[in-house]
Design a protein around this motif. Structure first.
Motif, PDB file in Angstrom:
ATOM      1  N   ARG A  32      32.147  -7.710   9.634  1.00  0.00           N
ATOM      2  CA  ARG A  32      33.367  -7.992   8.884  1.00  0.00           C
ATOM      3  C   ARG A  32      33.401  -9.447   8.454  1.00  0.00           C
ATOM      4  N   VAL A  33      33.907  -9.669   7.267  1.00  0.00           N
ATOM      5  CA  VAL A  33      34.128 -11.007   6.730  1.00  0.00           C
ATOM      6  C   VAL A  33      35.593 -11.066   6.305  1.00  0.00           C
ATOM      7  N   LEU A  34      36.355 -11.973   6.891  1.00  0.00           N
ATOM      8  CA  LEU A  34      37.777 -12.051   6.587  1.00  0.00           C
ATOM      9  C   LEU A  34      38.015 -12.645   5.209  1.00  0.00           C
ATOM     10  N   PRO A  35      38.975 -12.097   4.453  1.00  0.00           N
ATOM     11  CA  PRO A  35      39.316 -12.688   3.154  1.00  0.00           C
ATOM     12  C   PRO A  35      39.937 -14.072   3.357  1.00  0.00           C
ATOM     13  N   GLN A  36      39.664 -14.985   2.441  1.00  0.00           N
ATOM     14  CA  GLN A  36      40.286 -16.299   2.474  1.00  0.00           C
ATOM     15  C   GLN A  36      41.651 -16.219   1.806  1.00  0.00           C
ATOM     16  N   PRO A  37      42.574 -17.109   2.142  1.00  0.00           N
ATOM     17  CA  PRO A  37      43.899 -17.089   1.504  1.00  0.00           C
ATOM     18  C   PRO A  37      43.803 -17.176  -0.013  1.00  0.00           C
ATOM     19  N   GLY A  38      44.404 -16.213  -0.696  1.00  0.00           N
ATOM     20  CA  GLY A  38      44.400 -16.211  -2.151  1.00  0.00           C
ATOM     21  C   GLY A  38      43.091 -15.821  -2.797  1.00  0.00           C
ATOM     22  N   GLU A  39      42.126 -15.334  -2.003  1.00  0.00           N
ATOM     23  CA  GLU A  39      40.809 -15.000  -2.551  1.00  0.00           C
ATOM     24  C   GLU A  39      40.860 -13.721  -3.376  1.00  0.00           C
ATOM     25  N   SER A  40      40.092 -13.709  -4.455  1.00  0.00           N
ATOM     26  CA  SER A  40      40.007 -12.532  -5.307  1.00  0.00           C
ATOM     27  C   SER A  40      39.285 -11.394  -4.581  1.00  0.00           C
ATOM     28  N   SER A  43      35.543 -11.305  -5.111  1.00  0.00           N
ATOM     29  CA  SER A  43      34.879 -12.400  -4.399  1.00  0.00           C
ATOM     30  C   SER A  43      34.679 -12.044  -2.939  1.00  0.00           C
ATOM     31  N   TRP A  44      35.719 -11.507  -2.315  1.00  0.00           N
ATOM     32  CA  TRP A  44      35.634 -11.156  -0.896  1.00  0.00           C
ATOM     33  C   TRP A  44      34.642 -10.019  -0.653  1.00  0.00           C
ATOM     34  N   LEU A  45      34.686  -8.994  -1.495  1.00  0.00           N
ATOM     35  CA  LEU A  45      33.762  -7.877  -1.330  1.00  0.00           C
ATOM     36  C   LEU A  45      32.315  -8.318  -1.548  1.00  0.00           C
ATOM     37  N   GLU A  46      32.109  -9.258  -2.467  1.00  0.00           N
ATOM     38  CA  GLU A  46      30.765  -9.782  -2.678  1.00  0.00           C
ATOM     39  C   GLU A  46      30.285 -10.540  -1.440  1.00  0.00           C
ATOM     40  N   ALA A  47      31.172 -11.337  -0.826  1.00  0.00           N
ATOM     41  CA  ALA A  47      30.808 -12.057   0.397  1.00  0.00           C
ATOM     42  C   ALA A  47      30.494 -11.086   1.530  1.00  0.00           C
ATOM     43  N   LEU A  48      31.232  -9.985   1.591  1.00  0.00           N
ATOM     44  CA  LEU A  48      30.991  -8.968   2.608  1.00  0.00           C
ATOM     45  C   LEU A  48      29.650  -8.275   2.383  1.00  0.00           C
ATOM     46  N   ALA A  49      29.319  -8.025   1.118  1.00  0.00           N
ATOM     47  CA  ALA A  49      28.027  -7.406   0.794  1.00  0.00           C
ATOM     48  C   ALA A  49      26.872  -8.334   1.176  1.00  0.00           C
ATOM     49  N   ARG A  50      27.006  -9.622   0.912  1.00  0.00           N
ATOM     50  CA  ARG A  50      25.966 -10.576   1.287  1.00  0.00           C
ATOM     51  C   ARG A  50      25.790 -10.621   2.801  1.00  0.00           C
ATOM     52  N   ARG A  51      26.900 -10.633   3.510  1.00  0.00           N
ATOM     53  CA  ARG A  51      26.842 -10.683   4.974  1.00  0.00           C
ATOM     54  C   ARG A  51      26.209  -9.418   5.540  1.00  0.00           C
ATOM     55  N   SER A  57      27.349  -2.698  -5.146  1.00  0.00           N
ATOM     56  CA  SER A  57      27.611  -1.312  -5.516  1.00  0.00           C
ATOM     57  C   SER A  57      27.433  -0.374  -4.325  1.00  0.00           C
ATOM     58  N   ALA A  58      26.433  -0.641  -3.472  1.00  0.00           N
ATOM     59  CA  ALA A  58      26.237   0.186  -2.276  1.00  0.00           C
ATOM     60  C   ALA A  58      27.390   0.012  -1.301  1.00  0.00           C
ATOM     61  N   LEU A  59      27.899  -1.218  -1.174  1.00  0.00           N
ATOM     62  CA  LEU A  59      29.043  -1.459  -0.286  1.00  0.00           C
ATOM     63  C   LEU A  59      30.283  -0.736  -0.788  1.00  0.00           C
ATOM     64  N   ARG A 164      25.576  -6.596  -8.835  1.00  0.00           N
ATOM     65  CA  ARG A 164      25.092  -5.558  -7.928  1.00  0.00           C
ATOM     66  C   ARG A 164      24.218  -6.124  -6.808  1.00  0.00           C
ATOM     67  N   SER A 165      23.028  -6.604  -7.112  1.00  0.00           N
ATOM     68  CA  SER A 165      22.108  -7.050  -6.058  1.00  0.00           C
ATOM     69  C   SER A 165      22.443  -8.463  -5.580  1.00  0.00           C
ATOM     70  N   VAL A 166      23.690  -8.657  -5.151  1.00  0.00           N
ATOM     71  CA  VAL A 166      24.152  -9.994  -4.762  1.00  0.00           C
ATOM     72  C   VAL A 166      23.427 -10.501  -3.516  1.00  0.00           C
ATOM     73  N   HIS A 167      22.949  -9.588  -2.666  1.00  0.00           N
ATOM     74  CA  HIS A 167      22.288 -10.002  -1.422  1.00  0.00           C
ATOM     75  C   HIS A 167      20.912 -10.608  -1.670  1.00  0.00           C
ATOM     76  N   LEU A 168      20.386 -10.467  -2.873  1.00  0.00           N
ATOM     77  CA  LEU A 168      19.060 -11.001  -3.193  1.00  0.00           C
ATOM     78  C   LEU A 168      19.129 -12.373  -3.866  1.00  0.00           C
ATOM     79  N   HIS A 169      20.353 -12.901  -4.058  1.00  0.00           N
ATOM     80  CA  HIS A 169      20.521 -14.167  -4.762  1.00  0.00           C
ATOM     81  C   HIS A 169      21.521 -15.049  -4.015  1.00  0.00           C
TER      82      HIS A 169
END
Length: 233
Positions: A32-40, A43-51, A57-59, A164-169
């Protein structure tokens, strides 16, 4: 023998259950990655996918969220029941996601456009606030600069289409697709600052007063005549 791509059995199972009308409990994630205050939300889902070391898209598919082509659908097109399910899946506190999306009525018939401050992207490790999607947000009040809208390399809007492939960049890169398996990859944090004309931000408090954050999300308020004229200048 080659193995199957990761995540495919789960997606096939989810689709099979949907076709058969089976109602199952929402899947929960161990990471789990907690959303930051006021975060889009995107943005949060992308951070969760990277983590989680998976594509965005898979997430989204694993969470039962739509994988629409346009990124802004995550902010304007999700029904309330999807937000409630998402909070349950990730065990989030009440009202954590209330300001991560915006009502589609704010944009009228126009599609939302994302703008960004390069210095903020660097400081936030690629994460950004919801207000960068708002139609009247044109400047960064923290760094006193105008926001960028286009990538300097591909000359397109970096978040026009779902990354999509945010974890590779690395974070903060332009994820605009340039081919079937390639993306632009330009570092948006390296862009030079756009000078802000003197006195530009004097109207921003009046413009922002037409929309106020509340416990139920972004709530439009009745604009005064003065704030309306400032918005249309």
């Amino acid at each position: 023998m080659a193995g199957r791509p990761r995540g495919r059995p789960a997606r096939q199972s989810a689709r099979a259950e949907a076709e058969e009308g089976v109602v199952s409990e929402p899947r929960t994630l161990a990471i789990r990655v907690l959303p930051q205050p006021g975060e889009s939300l995107d943005s949060w889902l992308e951070a969760l996918a990277r983590r989680s070391w998976t594509s965005l898209s898979a997430l989204l598919d694993a969470l039962g969220l739509p994988t629409e082509e346009r990124t802004h659908y995550l902010l304007t097109g999700l029904p309330p029941e999807m937000f409630q399910r998402l909070k349950k899946q990730l065990n989030l506190r009440v009202r954590v996601l209330e300001q991560s999306a915006v009502p589609p009525a704010l944009f009228g018939r126009r599609a939302p456009h994302w703008r960004f401050c390069p210095q903020c992207l660097n400081e936030g490790q690629g994460r950004f606030p919801t207000r960068w999607w708002l139609p009247w947000t044109f400047a960064c009040t923290k760094h006193q600069v105008l926001l960028h809208r286009h990538c300097p390399s591909c000359h397109a809007e970096p978040r026009g289409f779902l990354p999509r492939s945010v974890h590779l960049h690395p974070p903060g890169r332009c994820m605009r697709r340039t081919g079937l398996r390639t993306v632009c990859g330009a570092d948006l944090g390296e862009l030079p600052a756009l000078a802000l004309p003197t006195g530009t931000l004097c109207c921003r408090p009046r413009i922002s007063s037409t929309l106020s954050p509340s416990t139920n999300g972004w709530t439009p308020t009745e604009p005064s005549q003065k704030s309306t004229s400032a918005y249309h200048r």
